[in-house]
Write an enzyme that holds these catalytic residues in place. Sequence first.
Site, PDB file in Angstrom:
ATOM      1  N   SER A 123       6.358  -5.404   8.383  1.00  0.00           N
ATOM      2  CA  SER A 123       6.585  -5.139   6.956  1.00  0.00           C
ATOM      3  C   SER A 123       6.173  -3.716   6.613  1.00  0.00           C
ATOM      4  O   SER A 123       6.860  -2.784   6.961  1.00  0.00           O
ATOM      5  CB  SER A 123       5.931  -6.161   6.033  1.00  0.00           C
ATOM      6  OG  SER A 123       6.444  -5.985   4.713  1.00  0.00           O
ATOM      7  N   CYS A 161       4.136  -9.894   8.127  1.00  0.00           N
ATOM      8  CA  CYS A 161       4.695 -11.217   8.328  1.00  0.00           C
ATOM      9  C   CYS A 161       4.292 -11.696   9.712  1.00  0.00           C
ATOM     10  O   CYS A 161       4.087 -10.888  10.613  1.00  0.00           O
ATOM     11  CB  CYS A 161       6.217 -11.174   8.217  1.00  0.00           C
ATOM     12  SG  CYS A 161       6.793 -10.683   6.588  1.00  0.00           S
ATOM     13  N   HIS A 216      -2.460   5.353  -1.444  1.00  0.00           N
ATOM     14  CA  HIS A 216      -2.275   6.324  -2.528  1.00  0.00           C
ATOM     15  C   HIS A 216      -3.662   6.781  -2.951  1.00  0.00           C
ATOM     16  O   HIS A 216      -4.509   5.949  -3.286  1.00  0.00           O
ATOM     17  CB  HIS A 216      -1.514   5.727  -3.709  1.00  0.00           C
ATOM     18  CG  HIS A 216      -1.177   6.761  -4.737  1.00  0.00           C
ATOM     19  ND1 HIS A 216      -0.171   7.688  -4.551  1.00  0.00           N
ATOM     20  CD2 HIS A 216      -1.744   7.042  -5.926  1.00  0.00           C
ATOM     21  CE1 HIS A 216      -0.118   8.485  -5.602  1.00  0.00           C
ATOM     22  NE2 HIS A 216      -1.070   8.119  -6.451  1.00  0.00           N
TER      23      HIS A 216
END
Length: 122
Positions: A67, A87, A72
């Site tokens: 995934s 996943c 940030h």
Amino acid sequence: MPEIGRFAGRHVLAELHGVDPGLLDDAARLGELLRAAVTEAGATVVDVVAKRFAPQGATVIALLAESHASVHTYPEHGSLFADVFTCGERADPEHALRLLAKSLDAAAVHLSVLHRGERRCP
């Protein structure tokens, strides 16, 4: 038709505090550290994109076979938001974020784990 994968995964959200502001402005280094953390945690990195913003801050996104992972930063606060969603059961997103926190020498780490899809996920 054989089962290829389950609709299940873990999404781990993190806030890291007390990180060196200079490191939080270094998009390339953050990309290296994110790649290393998710790889060591069992994920397969397909690509990493890193962008530094003016006057400060950076975003790094890693595309994983399982995934994604992202960071940030907020250098003015010595903090960052990060997430890893995987996943399946091979990669461990919580471990990846703990490794990232250690590599950044974070003073405080807050994690939230969300189980998504089928509830059988570890």
